[in-house]
Write a protein that holds these residues in place. Structure first.
Motif, mmCIF file in Angstrom:
data_model
loop_
_atom_site.group_PDB
_atom_site.id
_atom_site.type_symbol
_atom_site.label_atom_id
_atom_site.label_comp_id
_atom_site.label_asym_id
_atom_site.label_seq_id
_atom_site.Cartn_x
_atom_site.Cartn_y
_atom_site.Cartn_z
ATOM 1 N N ILE A 217 9.930 16.310 -49.767
ATOM 2 C CA ILE A 217 11.158 15.660 -50.235
ATOM 3 C C ILE A 217 12.441 16.387 -49.830
ATOM 4 O O ILE A 217 13.506 15.774 -49.802
ATOM 5 N N THR A 218 12.365 17.675 -49.526
ATOM 6 C CA THR A 218 13.588 18.444 -49.241
ATOM 7 C C THR A 218 14.464 17.828 -48.154
ATOM 8 O O THR A 218 15.677 17.650 -48.353
ATOM 9 N N PRO A 219 13.922 17.466 -46.959
ATOM 10 C CA PRO A 219 14.780 16.880 -45.922
ATOM 11 C C PRO A 219 15.407 15.558 -46.364
ATOM 12 O O PRO A 219 16.561 15.275 -46.029
ATOM 13 N N VAL A 220 14.659 14.748 -47.098
ATOM 14 C CA VAL A 220 15.163 13.448 -47.552
ATOM 15 C C VAL A 220 16.294 13.641 -48.555
ATOM 16 O O VAL A 220 17.317 12.949 -48.507
ATOM 17 N N VAL A 221 16.116 14.589 -49.468
ATOM 18 C CA VAL A 221 17.135 14.877 -50.483
ATOM 19 C C VAL A 221 18.413 15.372 -49.823
ATOM 20 O O VAL A 221 19.524 14.926 -50.155
ATOM 21 N N GLU A 222 18.268 16.292 -48.867
ATOM 22 C CA GLU A 222 19.445 16.858 -48.190
ATOM 23 C C GLU A 222 20.194 15.803 -47.384
ATOM 24 O O GLU A 222 21.427 15.770 -47.374
ATOM 25 N N GLN A 223 19.463 14.936 -46.724
ATOM 26 C CA GLN A 223 20.080 13.920 -45.874
ATOM 27 C C GLN A 223 20.792 12.843 -46.687
ATOM 28 O O GLN A 223 21.842 12.339 -46.279
ATOM 29 N N ASN A 224 20.241 12.494 -47.841
ATOM 30 C CA ASN A 224 20.779 11.391 -48.630
ATOM 31 C C ASN A 224 21.602 11.816 -49.846
ATOM 32 O O ASN A 224 22.217 10.985 -50.503
ATOM 33 N N GLY A 225 21.601 13.115 -50.140
ATOM 34 C CA GLY A 225 22.386 13.591 -51.269
ATOM 35 C C GLY A 225 21.859 13.160 -52.618
ATOM 36 O O GLY A 225 22.623 13.035 -53.590
ATOM 37 N N LYS A 227 20.412 13.292 -56.246
ATOM 38 C CA LYS A 227 20.524 14.266 -57.336
ATOM 39 C C LYS A 227 19.207 14.284 -58.123
ATOM 40 O O LYS A 227 19.065 13.676 -59.172
ATOM 41 N N ILE A 228 18.234 14.985 -57.558
ATOM 42 C CA ILE A 228 16.916 15.052 -58.185
ATOM 43 C C ILE A 228 16.419 16.493 -58.184
ATOM 44 O O ILE A 228 16.971 17.346 -57.497
ATOM 45 N N LYS A 229 15.364 16.757 -58.939
ATOM 46 C CA LYS A 229 14.836 18.113 -59.053
ATOM 47 C C LYS A 229 13.341 18.092 -59.329
ATOM 48 O O LYS A 229 12.792 17.095 -59.810
ATOM 49 N N ALA A 230 12.683 19.197 -59.017
ATOM 50 C CA ALA A 230 11.266 19.383 -59.332
ATOM 51 C C ALA A 230 11.182 20.142 -60.653
ATOM 52 O O ALA A 230 11.979 21.051 -60.906
ATOM 53 N N VAL A 231 10.238 19.758 -61.508
ATOM 54 C CA VAL A 231 10.112 20.411 -62.811
ATOM 55 C C VAL A 231 8.670 20.849 -63.057
ATOM 56 O O VAL A 231 7.717 20.253 -62.547
ATOM 57 N N GLY A 232 8.535 21.905 -63.873
ATOM 58 C CA GLY A 232 7.214 22.365 -64.284
ATOM 59 C C GLY A 232 6.405 23.026 -63.186
ATOM 60 O O GLY A 232 6.869 23.223 -62.062
ATOM 61 N N GLU A 233 5.186 23.344 -63.532
ATOM 62 C CA GLU A 233 4.255 23.966 -62.597
ATOM 63 C C GLU A 233 3.591 22.901 -61.721
ATOM 64 O O GLU A 233 3.583 21.714 -62.080
ATOM 65 N N PRO A 234 3.064 23.280 -60.563
ATOM 66 C CA PRO A 234 2.338 22.306 -59.740
ATOM 67 C C PRO A 234 1.212 21.644 -60.538
ATOM 68 O O PRO A 234 0.504 22.318 -61.288
#
Length: 282
Positions: A217-225, A227-234
């Motif tokens: 998800i990192t490239p998609v988030v950076e490209q589109n701006g 506002k999301i986050k990962a939470v908790g343990e895998p």
């Protein structure tokens, strides 16, 4: 005179009959030859066919950056694409990429649309019944993804009654339906054909959460701006392998040998660091 005429006619008939027999024999020999040639083609292994054709056809999504995507030059790029290129190079053949939505990936492989799948195809017992897999070439850790301002969902335990997005036909969808839902209670599953649309719906609040790995998800988030986050343990770890049709043990052995060589000589590490900015986990 009559006898000579009859003898002459009989001779002509015998000659015609002989010619017909010869023609039939030639057609029969030709047909047998063609059948024999067809049998040889069918009898050759997939590995032999790939080497004879000089081309490895690889199925992949082309919409899953940084794993596989179409770059600015309209060429297939990404981690999976680089792995495929290196595998083909060590097989001594060219690579041909065939874009395919993930939900139709198995069907495309079975219909011989491509020879192998190198597109984050997670190795599962269910899929092993339909396909043969190489040794894993990557391990991905899956986490819960929510909007930046969402504090009500911190783990999968909070999914009950919520709208959860996931890739159609993926191992994550199977996990949500068969393992998680019976454990935490009912929630609504919304399926998507690509990560971008999934995260767009998460960003706009159409879904409450999704599950995926940070690499994806990192490239998609950076490209589109977004506002999301990962939470908790895998919540789980998945291993992807190169998939091919059942009964191609010779090809699988060759692929395993190539992957092992790539890791031993450092090529695999170079590809991994190029796309993820860190060394692969042991």
């Amino acid at each position: 005179m009559m006898m000579k005429k009859k003898s002459f006619l009989l001779g002509i008939l015998l000659a015609v009959f002989a010619i017909m027999l010869t023609a039939c024999g030639s057609d029969s020999d030709k047909q047998e030859g063609e059948e024999s040639q067809g049998a040889n083609t069918e009898g050759s292994s997939l590995l032999d066919q790939i080497k004879e054709e000089g081309q490895l056809k690889v199925g992949l999504m082309g919409t899953y950056k940084p794993y596989n995507f179409i770059n600015e030059d309209q060429e297939m790029d990404g981690f999976d694409a680089d792995i495929a290129k290196e595998v083909a190079n060590r097989l001594g053949v060219d690579v041909e990429f065939v874009a395919q939505e993930f939900s139709g990936m198995i069907a495309g492989l079975q219909s011989e649309k491509f020879d192998v799948v190198i597109s984050q195809m997670t190795i599962t017992d269910e899929r092993k019944e339909q396909m043969d897999f190489s040794d894993p070439y990557i391990t991905n850790q899956v986490k819960v993804i929510v909007k930046e301002d969402n504090d009500s969902i911190t783990s999968v335990e909070d999914f009950k009654g919520k709208n959860i997005g996931v890739g159609l036909g993926t191992n994550d969808e199977t996990y949500l339906r068969t393992e998680l839902m019976p454990e935490v209670g009912d929630f609504n599953i919304m399926t998507y054909d690509d990560v971008v649309t999934t995260l767009k719906d998460l960003d706009t609040g159409r879904i409450d959460a999704t599950i995926n790995n940070i690499y994806a998800i990192t490239p998609v988030v950076e490209q589109n701006g977004f506002k999301i986050k990962a939470v908790g343990e895998p919540i789980k770890s998945d291993q992807a392998g190169i998939a091919t049709r059942k009964g191609n043990e010779e090809l699988i052995e060759e692929l395993n040998s190539i992957l092992a060589e790539m890791k031993e000589d450092g090529t695999y590490n170079e590809i991994f660091v190029k796309w993820f900015g860190e060394e692969p986990q042991a």
